[in-house]
Design a protein around this motif. Structure first.
Motif, PDB file in Angstrom:
ATOM      1  N   ASP A 158      25.237  35.284  40.145  1.00  0.00           N
ATOM      2  CA  ASP A 158      26.471  35.990  39.713  1.00  0.00           C
ATOM      3  C   ASP A 158      27.484  36.220  40.885  1.00  0.00           C
ATOM      4  O   ASP A 158      28.656  35.757  40.675  1.00  0.00           O
ATOM      5  N   GLY A 162      30.041  33.447  39.791  1.00  0.00           N
ATOM      6  CA  GLY A 162      30.519  34.364  38.877  1.00  0.00           C
ATOM      7  C   GLY A 162      30.002  33.800  37.561  1.00  0.00           C
ATOM      8  O   GLY A 162      28.825  33.525  37.339  1.00  0.00           O
ATOM      9  N   ASP A 163      31.037  33.403  36.645  1.00  0.00           N
ATOM     10  CA  ASP A 163      30.841  32.952  35.149  1.00  0.00           C
ATOM     11  C   ASP A 163      30.295  31.410  35.198  1.00  0.00           C
ATOM     12  O   ASP A 163      29.887  31.132  34.007  1.00  0.00           O
ATOM     13  N   SER A 304      32.248  45.460  44.115  1.00  0.00           N
ATOM     14  CA  SER A 304      33.281  44.419  44.482  1.00  0.00           C
ATOM     15  C   SER A 304      32.591  43.269  45.461  1.00  0.00           C
ATOM     16  O   SER A 304      33.324  42.293  45.776  1.00  0.00           O
ATOM     17  N   ARG A 330      32.174  38.235  48.969  1.00  0.00           N
ATOM     18  CA  ARG A 330      31.947  38.127  47.534  1.00  0.00           C
ATOM     19  C   ARG A 330      32.696  36.749  47.397  1.00  0.00           C
ATOM     20  O   ARG A 330      33.749  36.303  47.965  1.00  0.00           O
ATOM     21  N   VAL A 332      34.652  34.476  44.415  1.00  0.00           N
ATOM     22  CA  VAL A 332      35.281  34.526  43.152  1.00  0.00           C
ATOM     23  C   VAL A 332      36.043  33.413  42.819  1.00  0.00           C
ATOM     24  O   VAL A 332      36.231  32.686  43.679  1.00  0.00           O
ATOM     25  N   HIS A 333      36.346  33.229  41.696  1.00  0.00           N
ATOM     26  CA  HIS A 333      37.552  32.260  41.212  1.00  0.00           C
ATOM     27  C   HIS A 333      38.858  32.843  41.851  1.00  0.00           C
ATOM     28  O   HIS A 333      39.149  34.070  41.786  1.00  0.00           O
ATOM     29  N   ASP A 335      41.396  33.092  39.981  1.00  0.00           N
ATOM     30  CA  ASP A 335      42.140  33.708  39.003  1.00  0.00           C
ATOM     31  C   ASP A 335      41.403  35.074  38.813  1.00  0.00           C
ATOM     32  O   ASP A 335      41.762  35.875  37.866  1.00  0.00           O
ATOM     33  N   HIS A 336      40.269  35.544  39.667  1.00  0.00           N
ATOM     34  CA  HIS A 336      39.531  36.722  39.599  1.00  0.00           C
ATOM     35  C   HIS A 336      40.579  37.910  39.983  1.00  0.00           C
ATOM     36  O   HIS A 336      41.338  37.631  41.108  1.00  0.00           O
ATOM     37  N   TRP A 339      40.733  38.747  43.648  1.00  0.00           N
ATOM     38  CA  TRP A 339      41.503  37.791  44.646  1.00  0.00           C
ATOM     39  C   TRP A 339      42.817  38.309  44.942  1.00  0.00           C
ATOM     40  O   TRP A 339      43.470  37.918  45.848  1.00  0.00           O
TER      41      TRP A 339
END
Length: 446
Positions: A158, A162-163, A304, A330, A332-333, A335-336, A339
């Motif tokens: 994860d 992430g997703d 985070s 971390r 992330v995308h 659009d997270h 970010w």
């Protein structure tokens, strides 16, 4: 042979060096104000530099050892034991080998045994590194069991994807575990670093390329490819058109897609199918250490960051003027919510989270902090990803590419940047057989 290299990160500089070594006339174009890419560093104190994003070598990394020797930097290579831990159920647990796994209290004894067995299968069982159709988490649930998957593997996946975690193939995880296992002697893992930071490598590559007659231009974005029917005849920058016999792109594939859109829309579309994760790294300068662990994986929810990498557990604080340096990492995308979060908000949140993690207020020992974001930090290597990996030799005549997806199923590293740079140079018809190849799985696809 005149070659334009787009991008002056690790791959672009390695390619520039290999091309110059074989007598090509090289021009390297970099859109930002300095070379280095993900190897870029900043000053953490007078005469002390550190990378924006954490880096290390492995003992089996043949390509980077060769390059460091070529550049006269072998004597600046440092190898030291590195420790790992897992934060689970509000407790830090050592996680360095079979003994630690078998005594890990966050899982039952049976789950610990299945965890160890499944990790060994991924590391040593032939053929697993070719399985691109089975999601890693599905494989773990089958072989490691629900308990070990929920406690260890799922949180780690994860944090990394992430997703998209449930569509990462077991091939990628096998490549990652095998990369790390080769750097172990028994239960001890040794990781390498360069005295003075990787800025030393960047500076030396630039100096040698320029000594060989190569040209490096920063603040010089490529606006479009110069194409007269076919092949590509060079590139267009805001200032001029630079002619070349070949163009090598080392930039992220979504950016390259914009450059080839008018020339080959189908190729541009295939490049856009590759998604990337961004990286957020907070770096803390502290008066004292946080823990005895170099790499702490955070497997509890509500943080985070997923990794606490204490640089000064690998390289002593004396090398940084007595400062203790820590990365909070971390993926992330773009659009997270993290970010877009303001620096002051994110730092405040992370200081609170660190207090929960280590059981003490970090504020009194904090000297300074920095925050860095990398938009194209790692491709999302989904199921069947090898079908998306671009070839070194693109369908656009005269255009070649060396990019991060080509590292699959191995993990990105400076060493693998050198390997794919060599692969692209070889695709141009320039022999790179003099460069040794280690056991990395990079460059197998595309």
């Amino acid at each position: 042979m005149d070659v334009v290299v787009i991008g002056a990160g690790a791959t672009g500089l390695a390619a520039g060096y290999l091309l110059s070594r074989k007598g090509a006339d090289v021009t390297i174009l970099e859109a930002s104000s300095r070379p280095g890419g993900l190897l870029s560093t900043f000053e953490v104190g007078k005469e002390h530099r550190l990378e924006y994003f954490y880096h290390h070598f492995f003992t089996h990394d043949a390509e980077i050892h060769w390059l460091l020797d070529e550049l006269g930097l072998s004597d600046r290579t440092i190898y030291r034991p590195a420790t790992m831990g897992v934060f689970r159920d509000a407790t830090i647990h050592p996680f360095n080998g079979p003994t630690d796994v078998l005594s890990f209290p966050a899982m039952s004894v049976w789950a610990r045994l299945r965890f160890g067995l499944s990790a060994s299968m991924l590391t040593y069982l032939p053929g697993v590194e070719d399985d691109e159709q089975t999601p890693a988490l599905e494989w773990f649930r089958r072989w490691a069991g629900e308990e070990a998957t929920e406690a260890i593997w799922e949180p780690m996946m994860d944090v990394k994807f992430g997703d998209a975690a449930d569509r990462i193939p077991v091939a990628w995880m096998a490549g990652r575990l095998r990369q790390r296992a080769r750097s172990r002697e028994g239960t001890e893992e040794k990781l390498g670093y360069l005295e003075g930071s990787l800025q030393v490598l960047v500076n030396r590559l630039v100096a040698v390329i320029q000594e060989e007659g190569g040209d490096l231009q920063c603040d010089t974005p490529v606006e479009q490819l110069a194409v007269e029917d076919e092949p590509v005849t060079g590139v267009v920058t805001p200032e001029e058109t630079i002619n070349a016999d070949a163009v090598l792109s080392t930039i992220p594939t979504p950016i390259l897609a914009c450059l080839v859109e008018e020339t080959d829309a189908e190729y541009a579309s295939s490049l856009r199918q590759i998604e990337y994760m961004g990286a957020i790294c907070t770096i803390l300068s502290l008066k004292e250490s946080l823990s005895p662990v170099y790499w702490l994986n955070v497997a509890d929810s509500g943080f985070s960051f997923g990794g606490v990498i204490e640089q000064t557990r690998l390289i002593p604080p004396d090398e940084y003027g007595g400062r203790h340096l820590v990365y909070l990492s971390r993926y992330v995308h773009a659009d997270h919510a993290l970010w877009e979060k303001r620096k002051d908000q994110l730092i405040a949140q992370q200081m609170s989270e660190l207090q929960r993690l280590f059981g003490r207020d970090i504020g009194p020992i904090l000297n300074n902090h920095w925050l860095f974001r990398g938009r194209f930090a790692a491709p999302i290597t989904g199921l069947g990803f090898s079908q998306l990996v671009p070839s070194y030799d693109s369908p656009v005549s005269g255009l070649f590419t060396a990019c991060m997806p080509q590292v699959y199923p191995d993990e990105r590293s400076t060493n693998n940047s050198i390997r794919i740079a060599a692969g692209a140079v070889d695709a141009m018809g320039i022999d790179t057989s003099f460069l040794p190849q280690g056991p990395s799985l990079a460059g197998r696809h595309g």
